[in-house]
Scaffold this active site. Structure first.
Site, PDB file in Angstrom:
ATOM      1  N   HIS A 146       0.851  -1.203   0.000  1.00 42.20           N
ATOM      2  CA  HIS A 146       0.000   0.000   0.000  1.00 42.20           C
ATOM      3  C   HIS A 146       0.882   1.247   0.000  1.00 42.20           C
ATOM      4  CE1 HIS A 146      -2.547  -2.971   2.446  1.00 42.20           C
ATOM      5  NE2 HIS A 146      -3.143  -2.877   1.280  1.00 42.20           N
ATOM      6  N   CYS A 173     -11.282  -9.967  -3.147  1.00 35.25           N
ATOM      7  CA  CYS A 173     -11.292  -9.023  -4.284  1.00 35.25           C
ATOM      8  C   CYS A 173     -12.559  -8.176  -4.290  1.00 35.25           C
ATOM      9  CB  CYS A 173     -11.255  -9.766  -5.615  1.00 35.25           C
ATOM     10  SG  CYS A 173      -9.765 -10.693  -5.957  1.00 35.25           S
ATOM     11  N   HIS A 185      -6.104 -14.556  -4.323  1.00 32.22           N
ATOM     12  CA  HIS A 185      -6.099 -14.755  -2.876  1.00 32.22           C
ATOM     13  C   HIS A 185      -5.908 -16.209  -2.427  1.00 32.22           C
ATOM     14  CE1 HIS A 185      -7.843 -10.701  -3.140  1.00 32.22           C
ATOM     15  NE2 HIS A 185      -7.306 -10.533  -1.959  1.00 32.22           N
ATOM     16  N   LYS A 221       2.776 -12.273  -4.557  1.00 31.63           N
ATOM     17  CA  LYS A 221       2.275 -10.946  -4.206  1.00 31.63           C
ATOM     18  C   LYS A 221       2.219 -10.844  -2.692  1.00 31.63           C
ATOM     19  CE  LYS A 221      -1.631  -7.812  -4.587  1.00 31.63           C
ATOM     20  NZ  LYS A 221      -2.935  -7.792  -3.960  1.00 31.63           N
TER      21      LYS A 221
HETATM   22  N1  MSP Z   1     -10.254  -0.810  -2.100  1.00 30.04           N
HETATM   23  C1  MSP Z   1      -9.709  -1.297  -3.330  1.00 30.04           C
HETATM   24  C2  MSP Z   1      -9.369  -0.149  -4.275  1.00 30.04           C
HETATM   25  C3  MSP Z   1     -10.514   0.754  -4.620  1.00 30.04           C
HETATM   26  S1  MSP Z   1     -10.021   2.079  -5.641  1.00 30.04           S
HETATM   27  C4  MSP Z   1     -11.442   2.779  -6.146  1.00 30.04           C
HETATM   28  C5  MSP Z   1      -8.441  -2.104  -3.053  1.00 30.04           C
HETATM   29  N2  MSP Z   1      -7.841  -1.861  -1.884  1.00 30.04           N
HETATM   30  S2  MSP Z   1      -6.538  -2.615  -1.360  1.00 30.04           S
HETATM   31  O1  MSP Z   1      -6.271  -2.018  -0.076  1.00 30.04           O
HETATM   32  O2  MSP Z   1      -6.722  -4.031  -1.385  1.00 30.04           O
HETATM   33  O3  MSP Z   1      -5.369  -2.350  -2.351  1.00 30.04           O
HETATM   34  C6  MSP Z   1      -5.128  -1.077  -2.868  1.00 30.04           C
HETATM   35  C7  MSP Z   1      -3.839  -0.977  -3.587  1.00 30.04           C
HETATM   36  O4  MSP Z   1      -2.743  -1.316  -2.742  1.00 30.04           O
HETATM   37  C8  MSP Z   1      -3.592  -1.875  -4.795  1.00 30.04           C
HETATM   38  O5  MSP Z   1      -4.173  -1.520  -5.967  1.00 30.04           O
HETATM   39  C9  MSP Z   1      -2.139  -1.635  -4.964  1.00 30.04           C
HETATM   40  O6  MSP Z   1      -1.988  -0.345  -5.523  1.00 30.04           O
HETATM   41  C10 MSP Z   1      -1.651  -1.637  -3.534  1.00 30.04           C
HETATM   42  N3  MSP Z   1      -1.135  -2.955  -3.175  1.00 30.04           N
HETATM   43  C11 MSP Z   1      -1.675  -3.896  -2.356  1.00 30.04           C
HETATM   44  N4  MSP Z   1      -0.828  -4.959  -2.285  1.00 30.04           N
HETATM   45  C12 MSP Z   1       0.265  -4.726  -3.048  1.00 30.04           C
HETATM   46  C13 MSP Z   1       1.462  -5.400  -3.340  1.00 30.04           C
HETATM   47  N5  MSP Z   1       1.767  -6.573  -2.826  1.00 30.04           N
HETATM   48  N6  MSP Z   1       2.323  -4.783  -4.184  1.00 30.04           N
HETATM   49  C14 MSP Z   1       2.095  -3.555  -4.717  1.00 30.04           C
HETATM   50  N7  MSP Z   1       0.979  -2.904  -4.465  1.00 30.04           N
HETATM   51  C15 MSP Z   1       0.041  -3.466  -3.652  1.00 30.04           C
HETATM   52  O7  MSP Z   1      -8.034  -2.879  -3.893  1.00 30.04           O
END
Ligand code: MSP
Length: 524
Positions: free
Chosen positions: A24, A133, A158, A305
């Site tokens: 994140h 997801c 997942h 991931k």
């Molecule tokens: N809530 C949705 C997004 C809604 S946008 C209208 C979501 N949230 S999330 O918290 O699961 O993930 C958000 C973002 O975190 C991902 O798209 C990505 O940008 C980043 N990442 C989460 N895990 C990641 C990695 N392992 N590596 C790189 N980025 C990652 O999806």
């Protein structure tokens, strides 16, 4: 200092069902760096981030912790997600939470508008859903489970079992937008970047679009469908709209006109939502589509991931507590090609910290300032009149590196921009070794030459401070103060970035200030 060019950029809004991890943080620092670069270039910049608080995932996390979903998100957002921004030095302009009234009301307004325009209808639905997801999974992303999930269908991302859902839902006529979307990707080749992401989206849309279920009735943690309160709006439709509601959609037409459309930076896992569903929703509402969607890769740990749910998550503070926020930003943004996956390891992080930050950049800054203190009583000397090829080469590297870095940022290639800027670090280190100021200092007759060498090094550092400030705001601020530039040139963040490569900006006669190591030694 605005040039009137609008630059509105967003991060995805994060699920605060759990604690933030370095994945994140990666998205957030990338977007912050792009925003800082544009802001400091005089573009009318707005950076948005926030949290995605509805949906089944949240409901379950709250239930598992014995609190209401609102209590759960309030706790996580205030205790973990707001502080993350400070931990990473993110200077966002706004933070939207999807449970805010400013969002909920406008989402209803938007969905009602699609309904009134005839793009929504009621239907029956049965499909496999992944709560991780928050998505009904397409065939291609359903795989056979292994280990404890042997015999079950699991989500390819997942690796957890899918749930068969059967409901009466409202549907959005996504299938009607196939041709218009393909036309968009064709006429705006940069709409989806990088090319690998664009190709994936184009072939997905070419293979045919199904209508999208946009409501749920099995639970109520969400925004009510305005014409049928037995349903809540599908969490992704709710979430995507944050980009519009946060900049005044439906409430502040001037602000909306000023900001919209946005650039969206997202992880590749959520590319389709942003590059297919979202533009179709906007087309249906008669609004402009985004300016572009950039998909970055995943941080991998042990080849997979990184994620909290698979217990490979690393908290950003584990890194910043040891190395600092600048090193976090520099490491992820320079070591991983933006748009591709990258493996994280502590060894790689420490090695780069030592080689590039401590020895490369930090040492260059300390040595230069220390020599100005020692040989010129702490006053930046003037450059002499005779310039050598080596002096001219430094000047040329600064000019071309600044221009190349700006071009790379235009293409969202943050790693490329840092690589271009690093040519200055390498050039200056080589220049000092070659010119041996410590030897020149022993000979009074060579004092003018000594002045030229130290002015050249200090002026190169001035350019480095400006160019690197969007990536490493803390260290560059320290350097700026050490160079004495704050007094003569004003605040670092006010230095125009697109002019950073001009030569002769630092004024001879400026008193420098002592500099403690920019990147102190880290105990292994
Ligand atoms: N809530 C949705 C997004 C809604 S946008 C209208 C979501 N949230 S999330 O918290 O699961 O993930 C958000 C973002 O975190 C991902 O798209 C990505 O940008 C980043 N990442 C989460 N895990 C990641 C990695 N392992 N590596 C790189 N980025 C990652 O999806």
């Amino acid at each position: 200092m605005s040039n009137g060019r609008s630059f509105y950029i967003t991060t995805p809004i994060y699920y605060p069902s759990d604690l933030p991890h370095i994945g994140h943080g990666y998205t957030s620092v990338a977007v912050d760096t792009l925003a800082r670069w544009h802001r400091q270039s005089g573009d009318d910049t707005w950076m948005l981030t926030g949290t995605d608080e509805h949906g089944q995932k949240m409901l379950r996390a709250a239930a598992a912790n014995g609190v209401t979903p609102q209590e759960w998100v309030d706790r996580l957002v205030t205790q973990s997600w707001f502080p993350l921004l400070e931990t990473l030095g993110v200077a966002n302009d706004d933070f939207i939470r999807t449970t805010q009234a400013r969002h909920e009301e406008r989402v209803q307004q938007f969905v009602q508008a699609l309904y009134d325009r005839g793009y929504i209808y009621a239907g029956e639905y049965e499909a496999l859903y992944c709560v991780g997801c928050e998505e009904f999974k397409p065939e291609a992303e359903i795989v056979d489970g292994t280990g404890p999930f042997e015999g079950l269908k699991v989500c390819a991302i997942h690796s957890k079992p899918l749930e068969l859902l059967q409901e009466k839902n409202y549907f959005f006529k996504l299938s009607e937008f196939q041709d218009r979307l393909l036309e968009l990707y064709k006429t705006e080749p940069d709409f989806v970047r990088p090319d690998s992401a664009r190709n994936e989206v184009v072939s997905f849309v070419k293979s045919g679009l199904k209508d999208l279920s946009i409501s749920r009735s099995a639970f109520d943690w969400g925004i009510r469908v305005p014409w049928d309160d037995a349903h809540v709006i599908y969490v992704w439709v709710d979430a995507l709209l944050n980009y519009a509601t946060a900049v005044g959609y439906g409430t502040d037409p001037d602000q909306f006109a000023r900001r919209w459309p946005a650039y969206h930076v997202v992880g590749k896992d959520i590319l389709r939502f942003h590059a297919v569903i979202w533009p179709a929703m906007l087309m249906a509402a008669g609004l402009d589509v985004p300016r572009g969607v950039f998909a970055h890769g995943w941080l991998l740990v042990g080849g997979e991931k990184m994620s909290k749910s698979k217990l490979t998550g690393i908290a950003p503070t584990e890194i910043t507590d040891v190395f600092g926020s600048d090193a976090y930003r520099f490491y992820f943004l320079s070591a991983i090609a933006f748009g591709q996956d990258g493996s994280f390891s502590w060894e790689d992080l420490s090695a780069r910290y030592q080689a590039e930050l401590a020895n490369g950049f930090g040492n260059l800054a300390s040595r230069t300032i220390a020599m100005i203190e020692r040989y010129f009583e702490g006053i930046v000397p003037p450059a002499g009149h005779e310039l050598t090829d080596a002096d001219r080469a430094v000047k040329e590297v600064v000019r071309s590196a600044a221009a190349d870095a700006d071009a790379e940022i235009e293409r969202f290639r943050i790693d490329g921009a840092i690589a271009a800027i690093w040519r200055i670090v390498d050039e200056l280190n080589g220049y000092i070794t070659l010119n041996e100021p410590w030897a020149l200092a022993k000979d009074d007759a060579r004092r003018e030459r000594l002045g030229t060498v130290l002015y050249t090094a200090a002026e190169g550092l001035r350019a480095l401070a400006v160019l690197l400030s969007p990536v490493m705001p803390v260290a560059t601020e320290k350097l700026w103060i050490a160079l004495g530039a704050a007094e003569t040139l004003g605040r670092l963040q006010d230095q125009p970035l697109r002019e950073a490569g001009e030569w002769g900006v630092l004024k001879p006669g400026t008193p420098v200030n002592g500099l403690s190591p920019l990147f102190p030694r880290v105990e292994q």
